[in-house]
Design a protein around this motif. Structure first.
Motif, PDB file in Angstrom:
ATOM      1  N   THR A  39       0.833  -1.201   0.000  1.00 56.22           N
ATOM      2  CA  THR A  39       0.000   0.000   0.000  1.00 56.22           C
ATOM      3  C   THR A  39       0.872   1.257   0.000  1.00 56.22           C
ATOM      4  O   THR A  39       1.816   1.368   0.794  1.00 56.22           O
ATOM      5  N   TRP A  66      -7.222   1.776  -3.305  1.00 54.22           N
ATOM      6  CA  TRP A  66      -8.143   1.047  -2.414  1.00 54.22           C
ATOM      7  C   TRP A  66      -9.111   2.020  -1.748  1.00 54.22           C
ATOM      8  O   TRP A  66     -10.266   1.686  -1.507  1.00 54.22           O
ATOM      9  N   THR A  67      -8.600   3.204  -1.391  1.00 55.89           N
ATOM     10  CA  THR A  67      -9.491   4.148  -0.696  1.00 55.89           C
ATOM     11  C   THR A  67      -9.153   5.601  -1.030  1.00 55.89           C
ATOM     12  O   THR A  67      -7.985   5.949  -1.206  1.00 55.89           O
ATOM     13  N   GLU A  69     -10.480   7.868   1.056  1.00 54.65           N
ATOM     14  CA  GLU A  69     -10.702   8.496   2.366  1.00 54.65           C
ATOM     15  C   GLU A  69      -9.413   8.414   3.163  1.00 54.65           C
ATOM     16  O   GLU A  69      -8.953   7.311   3.471  1.00 54.65           O
ATOM     17  N   GLU A  72      -9.296   6.146   6.200  1.00 53.74           N
ATOM     18  CA  GLU A  72      -9.592   4.711   6.064  1.00 53.74           C
ATOM     19  C   GLU A  72      -8.306   3.903   5.858  1.00 53.74           C
ATOM     20  O   GLU A  72      -7.553   4.167   4.926  1.00 53.74           O
ATOM     21  N   THR A  73      -8.092   2.917   6.706  1.00 56.12           N
ATOM     22  CA  THR A  73      -6.915   2.065   6.524  1.00 56.12           C
ATOM     23  C   THR A  73      -7.288   0.846   5.685  1.00 56.12           C
ATOM     24  O   THR A  73      -8.441   0.411   5.670  1.00 56.12           O
ATOM     25  N   VAL A  74      -6.277   0.329   4.992  1.00 54.15           N
ATOM     26  CA  VAL A  74      -6.505  -0.837   4.136  1.00 54.15           C
ATOM     27  C   VAL A  74      -6.278  -2.073   4.995  1.00 54.15           C
ATOM     28  O   VAL A  74      -5.147  -2.447   5.300  1.00 54.15           O
ATOM     29  N   ASP A  75      -7.369  -2.674   5.418  1.00 55.53           N
ATOM     30  CA  ASP A  75      -7.257  -3.837   6.304  1.00 55.53           C
ATOM     31  C   ASP A  75      -8.500  -4.716   6.139  1.00 55.53           C
ATOM     32  O   ASP A  75      -9.375  -4.417   5.322  1.00 55.53           O
ATOM     33  N   MET A  78     -11.820  -2.984   6.210  1.00 57.90           N
ATOM     34  CA  MET A  78     -12.182  -2.270   4.980  1.00 57.90           C
ATOM     35  C   MET A  78     -12.775  -3.248   3.967  1.00 57.90           C
ATOM     36  O   MET A  78     -13.809  -2.971   3.342  1.00 57.90           O
ATOM     37  N   ARG A  81     -16.301  -4.127   4.857  1.00 55.17           N
ATOM     38  CA  ARG A  81     -17.272  -3.078   4.499  1.00 55.17           C
ATOM     39  C   ARG A  81     -17.590  -3.119   3.011  1.00 55.17           C
ATOM     40  O   ARG A  81     -18.746  -3.014   2.598  1.00 55.17           O
ATOM     41  N   ARG A  82     -16.561  -3.288   2.180  1.00 54.74           N
ATOM     42  CA  ARG A  82     -16.785  -3.325   0.722  1.00 54.74           C
ATOM     43  C   ARG A  82     -17.662  -4.524   0.340  1.00 54.74           C
ATOM     44  O   ARG A  82     -18.551  -4.428  -0.495  1.00 54.74           O
ATOM     45  N   GLN A 136      -3.002  -8.487  -0.619  1.00 55.66           N
ATOM     46  CA  GLN A 136      -4.034  -8.432   0.425  1.00 55.66           C
ATOM     47  C   GLN A 136      -4.781  -9.754   0.571  1.00 55.66           C
ATOM     48  O   GLN A 136      -5.833  -9.798   1.217  1.00 55.66           O
TER      49      GLN A 136
END
Ligand code: SAH
Length: 396
Positions: A39, A66-67, A69, A72-75, A78, A81-82, A136
């Motif tokens: 990331t 990925w985001t 925002e 917002e962390t990429v984990d 996340m 939620r998607r 990921q």
């Protein structure tokens, strides 16, 4: 500290419109040494933060966002939620069609670049197609498991596009138990067969679901030729809708065997069905030259163009089969013709079909314009998500 990608002047525009791709030629500087798929933070030349995405050093598409925002962390959360949003957005289609087979995740259009997931009954078939998706893998698969704890997860990342990302093709069971293949799933009241292990892509072309129902509305009492039939989707719908005769044609013998089996398990009239193993380009010429005529022809060829260099050749291929198909249609009959090549836009496809009619010496009228089913949405910021185009042409 994540690596920083700084764009060239004025190259931030597409990201400000939330298009998720950063091309290599738009990058001025890479600060740090990001690993493949890691990331990175993307900044405009003037220092504005733009997005957080996956670095892909081997691809022209160097970063996939990925985001957008900053908080917002990429984990895993996340991804959860998607996935939850993707499922929520499809509930109405699932319910209306009584679907147990549908696309759960459509990549960029669902905010998950490089990831495709189709569901068939209790099996999720996923494709991790980009360096970021691969990086990921664990977080994404764990997210899928937490959203759908009872489902099996099978991977079909055995595709060439992974090579562009510097990844090897791969395939296999990731979680749970895989039922015997082929397995059935429901679509608009029909049982369709899918082999998620050895079928094409994730196993079935569910993007054509609505178009099969539309095709069925033209076939009652008619003679139907279903070209590039694969496992017979259009043909199965046509038989149920009362076609007088259905011919499925495809080069794949295993696909045609499933087409036959599908008609059987739906208790359709097998005396009206034949499955022809043939090269459609040759078969259509044979039909034309021997004077065989059909009321309805479906033409759903594979993607002819993977890149811009192949587009000219693809145009020729599309024009050729459309021309010969029109010559095999009785006056007043119908051609349902499709292109799933994303690079060919709808106006170009329409022009090719118009040229085909001219060369066929036939008068054509477009009576319906078609697209991919609603579980294959097109992100407003990602027009590339529109790839499947179809025309219903009445041919005189
Ligand atoms: N209409 C199908 C999907 C078609 S996918 C459905 O609704 O499910 C494209 C199909 O074209 C594949 O099954 C592939 O085997 C077949 N194919 C590719 N080249 C072909 C050729 N030259 N002649 C006949 N079939 C071909």
């Amino acid at each position: 500290m994540s690596a920083k990608i700084i764009l060239k002047k004025a190259r931030e525009k597409s990201l400000l419109r939330r298009h998720p791709w950063v091309f290599s030629n738009g990058i001025e500087q890479v600060e740090g040494q990001p690993q493949q798929g890691e990331t990175v933070e993307v900044y405009a030349k003037d220092g504005r933060w733009l997005g957080r995405g996956a670095y892909s050093p081997k691809s022209q598409i160097r970063v996939r966002i990925w985001t957008f925002e900053q908080t917002e962390t990429v984990d895993q959360a996340m991804f959860e939620r998607r996935i939850a949003r993707a499922q929520a957005g499809r509930e109405h289609v699932i319910e209306q069609g009584g679907l147990t087979g549908y696309r759960l995740i459509a990549g960029e259009s669902d905010g998950l670049p490089g990831i495709t997931v189709d569901r068939f009954e209790n099996v999720l078939v996923c494709q991790l197609l980009s360096a970021g998706a691969e990086y990921q893998r664990e977080a994404f698969i764990n997210a899928l498991r937490s959203q759908f704890p009872e489902l099996t997860i099978y991977e079909r990342s055995d595709v060439d596009v992974r090579k562009k990302e510097g990844l090897e093709p791969t395939q296999g069971l990731l979680h749970g138990e895989l039922p015997a293949q082929p397995m059935t799933f429901m679509e608009n009241g029909l049982k369709l067969l899918v082999d998620v292990v050895s079928g094409h892509k994730t196993g079935a072309y569910i993007d054509q679901r609505d178009n099969r129902a539309i095709a069925a509305s033209y076939v009652k009492g008619k003679r139907v030729l279903n070209c590039f039939s694969y496992t017979g989707g259009f043909g199965t719908y046509a038989l149920r809708a009362g076609a007088a005769e259905v011919i499925n044609a495809d080069v794949s013998a295993p696909a045609l065997a499933l087409a036959q089996q599908t008609a059987e398990i739906n208790q359709l009239d097998l005396s009206k069905l034949s499955n022809v193993e043939a090269d459609v380009f040759k078969l259509l010429r044979q039909y034309r030259d021997s004077g065989e005529q059909f009321d309805v022809i479906v033409l759903d060829p594979p993607k002819f163009a993977d890149n811009k260099a192949q587009l000219v050749g693809a145009c020729r291929g599309y024009k050729d089969i459309n021309m010969v198909a029109m010559q095999c249609i009785k006056p007043g009959g119908v051609l349902l013709t499709y292109s799933c090549s994303g690079l060919m836009d709808a106006p170009l496809f329409q022009k090719i079909v118009a040229d085909a009619a001219l060369d066929a010496g036939r008068d054509g009228q477009i009576v319906q314009k078609l697209t991919q089913a609603a579980d294959h949405p097109i992100g407003c910021a990602y027009p590339e998500g529109f790839y499947l185009k179809g025309l219903v042409v009445r041919v005189w």
